[in-house]
Design an enzyme around this catalytic site. Structure first.
Site, mmCIF file in Angstrom:
data_model
loop_
_atom_site.group_PDB
_atom_site.id
_atom_site.type_symbol
_atom_site.label_atom_id
_atom_site.label_comp_id
_atom_site.label_asym_id
_atom_site.label_seq_id
_atom_site.Cartn_x
_atom_site.Cartn_y
_atom_site.Cartn_z
ATOM 1 N N ARG A 1 -13.319 -4.980 3.871
ATOM 2 C CA ARG A 1 -12.161 -4.616 4.694
ATOM 3 C C ARG A 1 -12.349 -4.858 6.183
ATOM 4 N NH1 ARG A 1 -7.531 -3.956 4.803
ATOM 5 N NH2 ARG A 1 -7.288 -1.886 5.635
ATOM 6 N N ARG B 1 0.865 -1.183 0.000
ATOM 7 C CA ARG B 1 0.000 0.000 0.000
ATOM 8 C C ARG B 1 0.899 1.230 0.000
ATOM 9 N NH1 ARG B 1 -3.661 2.483 4.949
ATOM 10 N NH2 ARG B 1 -1.754 3.643 5.301
ATOM 11 N N TYR C 1 -2.514 12.065 6.776
ATOM 12 C CA TYR C 1 -2.729 10.825 7.521
ATOM 13 C C TYR C 1 -2.168 9.649 6.720
ATOM 14 C CZ TYR C 1 -5.111 7.196 10.194
ATOM 15 O OH TYR C 1 -5.381 6.108 10.969
ATOM 16 N N GLU D 1 -4.046 -7.347 5.215
ATOM 17 C CA GLU D 1 -3.135 -6.257 5.595
ATOM 18 C C GLU D 1 -2.242 -6.739 6.732
ATOM 19 O OE1 GLU D 1 -5.159 -2.881 7.282
ATOM 20 O OE2 GLU D 1 -3.521 -1.512 6.795
ATOM 21 N N GLU E 1 -8.952 2.064 -1.601
ATOM 22 C CA GLU E 1 -9.619 1.756 -0.325
ATOM 23 C C GLU E 1 -10.378 2.948 0.236
ATOM 24 O OE1 GLU E 1 -6.951 0.053 2.481
ATOM 25 O OE2 GLU E 1 -8.207 0.559 4.194
ATOM 26 N N GLU F 1 -13.330 -1.077 6.907
ATOM 27 C CA GLU F 1 -12.605 -1.309 8.157
ATOM 28 C C GLU F 1 -13.330 -0.731 9.369
ATOM 29 O OE1 GLU F 1 -8.937 0.518 6.935
ATOM 30 O OE2 GLU F 1 -9.287 2.234 8.218
ATOM 31 N N ASP G 1 -5.010 3.938 -0.072
ATOM 32 C CA ASP G 1 -6.105 4.158 0.891
ATOM 33 C C ASP G 1 -6.472 5.635 0.922
ATOM 34 O OD1 ASP G 1 -7.869 4.042 2.997
ATOM 35 O OD2 ASP G 1 -6.532 2.894 4.322
ATOM 36 N N HIS H 1 -8.912 6.754 2.941
ATOM 37 C CA HIS H 1 -9.358 7.021 4.312
ATOM 38 C C HIS H 1 -10.650 7.842 4.343
ATOM 39 C CE1 HIS H 1 -5.815 5.244 6.125
ATOM 40 N NE2 HIS H 1 -5.029 6.001 5.399
ATOM 41 N N TRP I 1 -13.861 11.364 8.163
ATOM 42 C CA TRP I 1 -13.077 10.167 7.978
ATOM 43 C C TRP I 1 -13.900 9.311 7.063
ATOM 44 C CZ3 TRP I 1 -8.338 10.061 8.220
ATOM 45 C CH2 TRP I 1 -7.591 10.478 9.331
HETATM 46 O O1 EZ4 Z 1 -6.812 4.206 9.749
HETATM 47 O O2 EZ4 Z 1 -6.049 1.314 11.684
HETATM 48 O O3 EZ4 Z 1 -6.049 0.551 6.127
HETATM 49 N N1 EZ4 Z 1 -5.642 0.904 7.177
HETATM 50 C C1 EZ4 Z 1 -6.046 2.021 7.775
HETATM 51 C C2 EZ4 Z 1 -5.499 2.278 9.153
HETATM 52 C C3 EZ4 Z 1 -6.621 2.845 10.004
HETATM 53 C C4 EZ4 Z 1 -6.340 2.643 11.466
HETATM 54 C C5 EZ4 Z 1 -7.534 3.108 12.286
HETATM 55 O O4 EZ4 Z 1 -7.423 2.701 13.593
HETATM 56 O O5 EZ4 Z 1 -6.831 2.760 7.233
HETATM 57 O O6 EZ4 Z 1 -4.409 3.126 9.115
HETATM 58 CO CO CO Z 2 -7.800 1.851 5.618
#
Ligand code: EZ4
Ligand code: CO
Length: 403
Positions: free
Chosen positions: A284, A147, A159, A340, A237, A263, A211, A213, A403
């Site tokens: 996820r 990733r 992030y 992952e 993702e 997730e 990702d 996010h 988020w």
């Molecule tokens: O933001 O595990 O795909 N992985 C992620 C992680 C999540 C954290 C949240 O607790 O998106 O970095």
């Molecule tokens: Co993620």
């Protein structure tokens, strides 16, 4: 096989973990991961104040019945706190069942459906050059999937882009969350070119993932997916927050870039529209988030019916207890996609000794009875809880962002 003890252990060997430990009248123990990043003590209280007392005297062999008792019986269904708590109980009961049977948990789930569990690692860099160096590092260690997260020029911090590269940690310790700035316009200007450069550097034999996010709106995500088609990502993702499942129709109608979501989503109901309408390619969620092995199997079966595969969350906030459970699940399930994997620190591995192993891009679950992971309580006691949060995102004008 009565449960005679149910205890919650909170520790912080580099980061916070919440672990449930159950003991039967025969002295068999089982553990489950109850960590909810940035909200750890809510789950610890849910378990110790409300669930543990009701578990005493119950038959540890009745996994499904206990799951239904805690889910339907609570009256208040679903949600990340409750589902994480139920997941820990469920995981601990599978651990106990494996130990009693003398078998690794994957044997109870139907045995091996593959030889090893394909994993992906996390490379990140403040700029593309640094990201490429770290992808290289993973390739040298045998990873077949990576990733890639890249800092965005014009945004002070991003992030997923950290100073510490080997042991990526999403949460920050402190009295309140740190704040990141976000601009979809700035991100969309920079990221397609950055990922194209990574693809050019490694060719098409390496799986690349990215990702978002949850920070884009559906039409922005549709544009990004379209622009990334030539990069041929393994997946894009969390392009948008998952709760607006209908919003994924817009993304899907514009791009063939595979989509992974979930997730933060705990129940099969949270996945229903996106799976039945074939709006996502990878699920996820995880043993830790989605009510343990028992409920994750149901979500995965629904996914199988709709040609979606698994891609279980496995960041550092999922403890080695969850990772062990995930590997027993991954190796046994028909529609596995990828797992992952982010190695934990030495302190965490000391607290949670385990027998799963990484080699050449794949993980192997252990062969010990149960999950093959324990908690060393004396070691855990040396690392008391420290308040920590995931960061929050604001737009450039100060508006709170998703988020
Ligand atoms: O933001 O595990 O795909 N992985 C992620 C992680 C999540 C954290 C949240 O607790 O998106 O970095
Ligand atoms: Co993620």
């Amino acid at each position: 096989m009565k449960i005679v003890d149910a205890r919650v252990i909170v520790c912080s060997p580099g980061r916070n973990f919440v672990t449930l430990k159950l003991t039967t009248e025969d002295g068999v123990t089982g553990i489950g991961d109850a960590t909810l990043n940035g909200r750890e003590l809510a789950v610890a209280s849910y378990l110790s104040d409300h669930v543990c007392p009701a578990l005493l005297g119950r038959d540890a062999s009745r996994i499904e019945d206990t799951w239904q008792y805690l889910y339907k019986g609570a009256y208040w269904r679903g949600g990340p706190v409750g589902m994480t708590a139920i997941g820990a109980v469920d995981t601990a009961l599978w651990d106990i069942k494996g130990k009693v049977a003398g078998l690794p948990v994957y044997q109870l789930l139907g045995g091996r459906a593959r030889d090893g569990v394909l994993v992906y690692g996390h490379a990140n860099g403040r700029d593309v050059g640094e990201a490429i160096e770290w992808v290289h590092d993973y390739v040298e260690r045998g990873y077949r999937a990576v990733r890639v997260q890249v800092g965005i020029p014009g945004l002070a911090s991003t992030y997923g882009v950290a100073d510490e590269k080997r042991y990526y940690e999403p949460a920050d310790r402190g009295a309140a969350p740190t704040e990141n700035l976000w601009s979809s316009e700035t991100y969309l200007r920079a990221i397609p070119d950055a990922l194209e450069r990574v693809r050019d550097a490694f060719g098409f034999d390496l799986h690349l993932l990215h990702d978002v996010h949850h920070r884009l709106r559906p039409i922005e995500a549709a544009e990004l997916g379209k622009r990334l088609e030539e990069v041929r990502l393994f997946w894009l993702e969390d392009p948008v927050p998952g709760e607006l499942q209908e919003g994924l129709r817009l993304i899907r109608s514009h791009t063939t870039t595979p989509i992974a979501i979930g997730e933060v989503l705990p129940t099969i109901w949270d996945f229903r529209t996106m799976l039945t309408e074939q709006l996502i390619d990878y699920v996820r969620t995880s043993v830790q988030r989605a009510g343990g092995i028992s409920h994750l199997r149901k979500i995965t079966s629904l996914a199988e019916l709709h040609h979606a595969r698994t891609g279980c969350h496995g960041a550092t906030d999922l403890s080695p207890v969850c990772m062990a459970a995930a590997l027993h699940f991954d190796i046994s399930v028909a529609n596995f996609g990828i797992q992952e994997y982010m190695p934990h620190t030495a302190e965490t591995d000391e607290v949670f000794p385990h027998d799963y192993r990484y080699a050449n891009g794949y993980l192997q679950p252990g062969e010990s009875p149960g999950l093959g992971v324990e908690i060393d309580e004396a070691a855990a006691a040396r690392f008391p809880y420290e308040r920590a949060y995931l960061p929050v995102n604001r737009l450039l004008d100060g508006t709170m962002h998703s988020w």
